[in-house]
Scaffold this active site. Structure first.
Site, PDB file in Angstrom:
ATOM      1  N   ASP A 120     -10.927   1.657  19.561  1.00 40.86           N
ATOM      2  CA  ASP A 120      -9.838   1.069  18.778  1.00 40.86           C
ATOM      3  C   ASP A 120      -9.154   0.000  19.620  1.00 40.86           C
ATOM      4  O   ASP A 120      -8.759   0.255  20.763  1.00 40.86           O
ATOM      5  CB  ASP A 120      -8.839   2.153  18.380  1.00 40.86           C
TER       6      ASP A 120
ATOM      7  N   HIS B 249       1.805  -7.415  16.139  1.00 41.89           N
ATOM      8  CA  HIS B 249       1.995  -5.983  16.346  1.00 41.89           C
ATOM      9  C   HIS B 249       2.308  -5.674  17.806  1.00 41.89           C
ATOM     10  O   HIS B 249       3.252  -4.938  18.112  1.00 41.89           O
ATOM     11  CB  HIS B 249       0.734  -5.223  15.911  1.00 41.89           C
TER      12      HIS B 249
ATOM     13  N   GLU C 109      -1.386   3.359  10.999  1.00 45.41           N
ATOM     14  CA  GLU C 109      -1.743   2.035  11.488  1.00 45.41           C
ATOM     15  C   GLU C 109      -2.803   1.473  10.547  1.00 45.41           C
ATOM     16  O   GLU C 109      -3.903   2.015  10.438  1.00 45.41           O
ATOM     17  CB  GLU C 109      -2.264   2.077  12.932  1.00 45.41           C
TER      18      GLU C 109
ATOM     19  N   GLU D  76      -5.607  -0.861   9.645  1.00 44.03           N
ATOM     20  CA  GLU D  76      -6.567  -1.578  10.475  1.00 44.03           C
ATOM     21  C   GLU D  76      -7.817  -1.940   9.676  1.00 44.03           C
ATOM     22  O   GLU D  76      -7.985  -1.511   8.529  1.00 44.03           O
ATOM     23  CB  GLU D  76      -6.960  -0.725  11.691  1.00 44.03           C
TER      24      GLU D  76
ATOM     25  N   ASP E 265      -5.430   4.490  11.310  1.00 37.65           N
ATOM     26  CA  ASP E 265      -5.417   5.185  12.603  1.00 37.65           C
ATOM     27  C   ASP E 265      -4.095   5.949  12.709  1.00 37.65           C
ATOM     28  O   ASP E 265      -3.125   5.461  13.274  1.00 37.65           O
ATOM     29  CB  ASP E 265      -5.569   4.170  13.736  1.00 37.65           C
TER      30      ASP E 265
ATOM     31  N   ARG F  64       3.703   9.257  17.283  1.00 36.62           N
ATOM     32  CA  ARG F  64       4.393   8.393  18.249  1.00 36.62           C
ATOM     33  C   ARG F  64       5.139   9.180  19.325  1.00 36.62           C
ATOM     34  O   ARG F  64       5.243   8.708  20.472  1.00 36.62           O
ATOM     35  CB  ARG F  64       5.376   7.475  17.510  1.00 36.62           C
TER      36      ARG F  64
ATOM     37  N   GLN G 197       2.536  10.389  21.701  1.00 39.53           N
ATOM     38  CA  GLN G 197       2.010   9.211  22.401  1.00 39.53           C
ATOM     39  C   GLN G 197       2.959   8.746  23.498  1.00 39.53           C
ATOM     40  O   GLN G 197       2.529   8.418  24.615  1.00 39.53           O
ATOM     41  CB  GLN G 197       1.778   8.083  21.395  1.00 39.53           C
TER      42      GLN G 197
ATOM     43  N   LYS H 271      -3.684  10.227  19.014  1.00 35.75           N
ATOM     44  CA  LYS H 271      -4.574   9.510  18.105  1.00 35.75           C
ATOM     45  C   LYS H 271      -5.771  10.351  17.661  1.00 35.75           C
ATOM     46  O   LYS H 271      -6.347  10.098  16.601  1.00 35.75           O
ATOM     47  CB  LYS H 271      -5.118   8.260  18.813  1.00 35.75           C
TER      48      LYS H 271
ATOM     49  N   THR I  27      -8.595   9.931  12.167  1.00 37.62           N
ATOM     50  CA  THR I  27      -8.643   8.518  11.798  1.00 37.62           C
ATOM     51  C   THR I  27      -9.382   8.443  10.472  1.00 37.62           C
ATOM     52  O   THR I  27     -10.517   8.903  10.361  1.00 37.62           O
ATOM     53  CB  THR I  27      -9.396   7.685  12.858  1.00 37.62           C
TER      54      THR I  27
ATOM     55  N   GLU J  52       6.931  -0.178  13.283  1.00 36.90           N
ATOM     56  CA  GLU J  52       7.468  -1.535  13.194  1.00 36.90           C
ATOM     57  C   GLU J  52       8.413  -1.703  12.011  1.00 36.90           C
ATOM     58  O   GLU J  52       9.467  -2.338  12.124  1.00 36.90           O
ATOM     59  CB  GLU J  52       6.325  -2.539  13.078  1.00 36.90           C
TER      60      GLU J  52
END
Length: 402
Positions: free
Chosen positions: A118, A125, A191, A193, A225, A229, A232, A245, A249, A350
């Protein structure tokens, strides 16, 4: 290729002859999964057609994964696509092929995943994340514009669209806490993607150049994905994402061949920092693909893939520059797609600016995912005849921690 199909309702749709994406499906009358091609709101049974009309292709098409077709190479990819076009455009084939309504089929993971990488290819971003986590420092780290930053993910956790996602649990530590605690993630995120499927094996020590993208990558698929957070933030220094992660996915059930995206190819945005020779491209291009992020039936963001800083070919070249091998079924994703505007941000991290600026959904302030939330990512691109094609959706609902 012929422009008109005999399939009712397919002409002018997101799944007309200029698209023809692949999936692995099963239905109520035949439980064995096999390859299919979408045309309008129907699925052509590709395995059955191969058995009856092109038995030499049955080992590639009458199977439960795209890997044999991908391994056959670009000439065969083109030949099969042309044949499918003929089947669906020549009225005489109406009685020779089997079509299933989309509503009557179950789709499965379309390919056997070998390895998964990934990337982090959107400057918007990466800049947003840097400003959220390093408000007093540089938004981008010094290496970011010199190489496509990425991490090696967990291939066994890739699931097909429609799979429910259990909230992951792990270690979390808020800045104000004395030490870590264990429990369900409280900052579960998405996420949005785009993923690329490798259809070529390359031995150890042999590098793949940017000019070999079209002969190496079979097609693309949407990707979510999922990211925890809080897990992480505690684990990723100094080695990077791992448990935050690896729990899941999600990818689309439909794989769009590169040939269907010819009309969507556009120039890559200018890279102001010179890159090393192995990342250089003549006529560097990317794709004009629009994404919709839907939360509980409401579109909350529309990220544009065309703004990505690193190209798909550069990501591929970086993947093997150290001599790493490729296998059919290898998969790499772009990283979160985000644009310059607030409503173009492809993650809730975000959109809510790290939870400090919640967005409003049906009158309620929201930041991260709650149990019961359903996220749908939808993708579309310009088609060869002036309309648009659909790249399939990525759908997932959040369930409580097991």
């Amino acid at each position: 290729m012929t422009e008109t199909t005999w399939v009712d309702g397919a002409a002018g749709s997101l799944y007309d002859l200029d698209n023809l994406p692949y999936a692995v499906f099963s239905d109520a009358t035949q439980d064995e999964p096999r390859l299919g091609v979408r045309i309008g709101d129907h699925v052509l049974d590709l395995g059955a057609a191969a058995r009856e009309l092109r038995p030499e292709w049955a080992p590639l098409l009458d199977v439960a994964a795209l890997n044999p077709l991908m391994a056959a190479g670009p000439e065969t990819w083109a030949a099969v696509r042309s044949w499918v076009n003929d089947l669906l455009s020549d009225e005489s084939n109406r009685e020779r092929v089997t079509l299933h309504p989309i509503a009557d089929v179950v789709t499965h993971l379309p390919f056997e995943v070998a390895d998964y990488v990934d990337y982090y290819a959107s400057e918007h971003h990466a800049t947003n994340v840097g400003r959220i986590f390093r408000p007093d420092g540089d938004a981008l780290l010094p290496n970011w514009k010199h190489l496509p930053v990425g991490y090696h993910g967990r291939a066994g956790s890739i699931v097909v669209s429609g799979t429910d996602i259990h909230r992951p649990a792990g270690q979390r530590k808020a800045p104000s806490d004395d030490g870590p605690t264990y429990g369900p993630s409280q900052r579960l995120d998405i996420e949005a993607e785009l993923g690329f499927m490798v259809g070529r094996s390359v031995p150890l020590g042999q590098r793949v150049g940017t000019g070999e993208f079209a002969e190496t990558v079979f097609g693309v698929t949407g990707v979510n994905d999922w990211s925890a957070r809080d897990i992480q933030a505690w684990e990723y220094v100094p080695l990077g994402p791992n448990l935050a992660k690896s729990f899941a996915t999600s990818v689309s059930a439909w794989v769009t061949p590169l040939a269907a995206l010819d009309a969507a190819r556009i120039d890559l945005p200018e890279q102001e920092v010179p890159v090393l020779p192995y990342l250089e491209e003549s006529n560097a291009t990317t794709y004009d693909i629009d994404v919709e992020v839907e939360l509980n039936g409401v579109v909350v963001a529309r990220p544009p893939y065309r703004t990505m800083y690193w190209s798909p070919a550069q990501m591929l070249a970086h993947l093997t520059v150290n001599g790493a091998s490729l296998r059919v079924g290898d998969f790499y994703a772009s990283g979160t797609i985000s644009g310059s505007e607030k409503d173009q941000r492809g993650s809730f991290l975000e959109l809510s600016w790290g939870g400090k600026e919640p967005f409003v959904l049906d009158g309620e302030e929201r930041s991260f995912l709650q149990d019961g939330d359903e996220v749908v990512l939808r993708y579309s691109a310009p088609g060869a005849r002036g309309g648009r094609i659909g790249l399939g959706e990525v759908r997932g609902r959040i369930l409580p921690t097991l």
